[in-house]
Motif scaffolding. Structure first.
Motif, PDB file in Angstrom:
ATOM      1  N   ALA A   4       0.803  -1.228   0.000  1.00 49.02           N
ATOM      2  CA  ALA A   4       0.000   0.000   0.000  1.00 49.02           C
ATOM      3  C   ALA A   4       0.836   1.278   0.000  1.00 49.02           C
ATOM      4  O   ALA A   4       0.272   2.368  -0.089  1.00 49.02           O
ATOM      5  N   GLY A   5       2.159   1.138   0.097  1.00 48.45           N
ATOM      6  CA  GLY A   5       3.004   2.325   0.170  1.00 48.45           C
ATOM      7  C   GLY A   5       3.185   2.998  -1.185  1.00 48.45           C
ATOM      8  O   GLY A   5       2.927   2.412  -2.240  1.00 48.45           O
ATOM      9  N   SER A   6       3.636   4.235  -1.142  1.00 52.75           N
ATOM     10  CA  SER A   6       3.941   4.966  -2.376  1.00 52.75           C
ATOM     11  C   SER A   6       5.251   4.447  -2.959  1.00 52.75           C
ATOM     12  O   SER A   6       6.000   3.702  -2.310  1.00 52.75           O
ATOM     13  N   GLY A   7       5.547   4.865  -4.186  1.00 60.65           N
ATOM     14  CA  GLY A   7       6.800   4.452  -4.817  1.00 60.65           C
ATOM     15  C   GLY A   7       8.004   4.881  -4.011  1.00 60.65           C
ATOM     16  O   GLY A   7       8.982   4.131  -3.872  1.00 60.65           O
ATOM     17  N   GLU A   8       7.937   6.069  -3.436  1.00 63.75           N
ATOM     18  CA  GLU A   8       9.050   6.574  -2.623  1.00 63.75           C
ATOM     19  C   GLU A   8       9.224   5.748  -1.357  1.00 63.75           C
ATOM     20  O   GLU A   8      10.347   5.429  -0.957  1.00 63.75           O
ATOM     21  N   GLU A   9       8.116   5.374  -0.734  1.00 59.09           N
ATOM     22  CA  GLU A   9       8.170   4.591   0.500  1.00 59.09           C
ATOM     23  C   GLU A   9       8.695   3.181   0.233  1.00 59.09           C
ATOM     24  O   GLU A   9       9.463   2.628   1.028  1.00 59.09           O
ATOM     25  N   ILE A  10       8.288   2.596  -0.897  1.00 55.13           N
ATOM     26  CA  ILE A  10       8.774   1.260  -1.258  1.00 55.13           C
ATOM     27  C   ILE A  10      10.262   1.309  -1.565  1.00 55.13           C
ATOM     28  O   ILE A  10      11.021   0.409  -1.187  1.00 55.13           O
ATOM     29  N   ALA A  11      10.695   2.359  -2.259  1.00 57.40           N
ATOM     30  CA  ALA A  11      12.123   2.510  -2.554  1.00 57.40           C
ATOM     31  C   ALA A  11      12.941   2.639  -1.271  1.00 57.40           C
ATOM     32  O   ALA A  11      14.019   2.047  -1.146  1.00 57.40           O
ATOM     33  N   GLN A  12      12.423   3.389  -0.291  1.00 63.25           N
ATOM     34  CA  GLN A  12      13.103   3.533   0.997  1.00 63.25           C
ATOM     35  C   GLN A  12      13.143   2.199   1.728  1.00 63.25           C
ATOM     36  O   GLN A  12      14.155   1.836   2.335  1.00 63.25           O
ATOM     37  N   PHE A  13      12.040   1.461   1.654  1.00 60.08           N
ATOM     38  CA  PHE A  13      11.986   0.143   2.283  1.00 60.08           C
ATOM     39  C   PHE A  13      13.007  -0.788   1.635  1.00 60.08           C
ATOM     40  O   PHE A  13      13.682  -1.566   2.327  1.00 60.08           O
ATOM     41  N   PHE A  14      13.137  -0.724   0.321  1.00 62.46           N
ATOM     42  CA  PHE A  14      14.122  -1.528  -0.411  1.00 62.46           C
ATOM     43  C   PHE A  14      15.532  -1.248   0.103  1.00 62.46           C
ATOM     44  O   PHE A  14      16.317  -2.170   0.358  1.00 62.46           O
ATOM     45  N   MET A  15      15.850   0.009   0.295  1.00 65.06           N
ATOM     46  CA  MET A  15      17.189   0.376   0.763  1.00 65.06           C
ATOM     47  C   MET A  15      17.418  -0.049   2.217  1.00 65.06           C
ATOM     48  O   MET A  15      18.499  -0.491   2.574  1.00 65.06           O
ATOM     49  N   ASP A  16      16.377   0.053   3.039  1.00 68.58           N
ATOM     50  CA  ASP A  16      16.526  -0.215   4.475  1.00 68.58           C
ATOM     51  C   ASP A  16      16.401  -1.690   4.834  1.00 68.58           C
ATOM     52  O   ASP A  16      17.050  -2.155   5.781  1.00 68.58           O
ATOM     53  N   LYS A  17      15.566  -2.443   4.110  1.00 69.02           N
ATOM     54  CA  LYS A  17      15.156  -3.773   4.581  1.00 69.02           C
ATOM     55  C   LYS A  17      15.509  -4.934   3.652  1.00 69.02           C
ATOM     56  O   LYS A  17      15.198  -6.079   3.986  1.00 69.02           O
ATOM     57  N   ARG A  18      16.161  -4.681   2.524  1.00 73.34           N
ATOM     58  CA  ARG A  18      16.376  -5.797   1.594  1.00 73.34           C
ATOM     59  C   ARG A  18      17.275  -6.885   2.195  1.00 73.34           C
ATOM     60  O   ARG A  18      17.077  -8.063   1.931  1.00 73.34           O
ATOM     61  N   LYS A  19      18.250  -6.504   3.029  1.00 73.45           N
ATOM     62  CA  LYS A  19      19.099  -7.520   3.671  1.00 73.45           C
ATOM     63  C   LYS A  19      18.279  -8.353   4.651  1.00 73.45           C
ATOM     64  O   LYS A  19      18.437  -9.582   4.712  1.00 73.45           O
ATOM     65  N   GLU A  20      17.408  -7.705   5.417  1.00 73.26           N
ATOM     66  CA  GLU A  20      16.577  -8.437   6.369  1.00 73.26           C
ATOM     67  C   GLU A  20      15.665  -9.420   5.644  1.00 73.26           C
ATOM     68  O   GLU A  20      15.487 -10.557   6.076  1.00 73.26           O
TER      69      GLU A  20
END
Length: 215
Positions: A174-190
């Motif tokens: 449900a997040g915006s493109g910007e929020e998903i991109a931030q999530f990608f940077m912060d959480k992809r390792k997890e």
């Protein structure tokens, strides 16, 4: 600094709990609002942790869980309720500066490629987290019938992570493109660590099934 980080710089879980009517004693302990708690078992400060049910997180998680809303709705609620000087604005190009067409085309192709990469990752991450959530729900149901489920590692993990994984899926779906991109940077390792761990766990389960079949 993203929106959530800005909010956490202004407000702690303790301040939010007090704002929303949670009674806290001088040791910063409170009855946990997330289970039937009759004796203070939740420690609240910058973040919160319940020693009984395992609920934990930051001020965003606390508000989201307390009101049964998404993390983004919780963020907006905190901004409003605390009168935080936080605004989310998109950057605009400075007026009057001509843009090089060739450079713009290169940048457009680059951003398109990055956008596609993040979209592909998002779809994969949703599958990984959905599968993990299925295991979490299974563990909760399976171990809850044990005499002392709180001694079971998977049961504690399920209690600790269910809300977090739901929140992650909320962002991805449900997040915006910007929020998903931030999530990608912060959480992809997890997410990658969760996937690796679940692959190993599933292989172990399959091996146990084969042993039972041979036996």
């Amino acid at each position: 600094m993203n929106l959530f980080q800005e909010i956490k710089a202004y407000v702690t879980a303790l301040q939010a709990a007090e704002q929303y009517g949670i009674k806290i004693n001088r040791n910063k302990m409170a009855c946990c609002p997330f289970h039937d708690d009759h004796h203070p078992s939740m420690k609240i400060g910058q973040n919160y942790y319940c020693f009984a049910c395992g609920a934990k997180g930051d001020v965003i998680d606390f508000t989201s869980r307390l009101f049964g809303i998404s993390q983004f709705e919780a963020a907006q609620k905190l901004i409003t309720d605390f009168g935080l000087p936080i605004r989310s604005e998109k950057k605009k190009h400075a007026p009057g500066k001509p843009r090089n067409r060739a450079s713009s085309m290169v940048q457009s192709r680059y951003h398109f490629s990055v956008k596609n990469k993040i979209l592909d990752w998002k779809n994969h991450a949703v599958k990984v987290l959905t599968d993990y959530l299925s295991w979490i729900r299974f563990w909760k149901k399976f171990y809850s019938s044990r005499q002392d489920p709180f001694e079971e590692e998977h049961f504690l993990e399920a209690l600790s992570n269910e809300w977090k994984i739901n929140a992650y899926l909320d962002i991805l779906l449900a997040g915006s493109g910007e929020e998903i991109a931030q999530f990608f940077m912060d959480k992809r390792k997890e997410v990658a660590d969760i996937e690796q761990r679940m692959d190993g766990y599933q292989r172990g389960v399959l091996e146990e099934i084969r042993k039972d079949c041979r036996g």
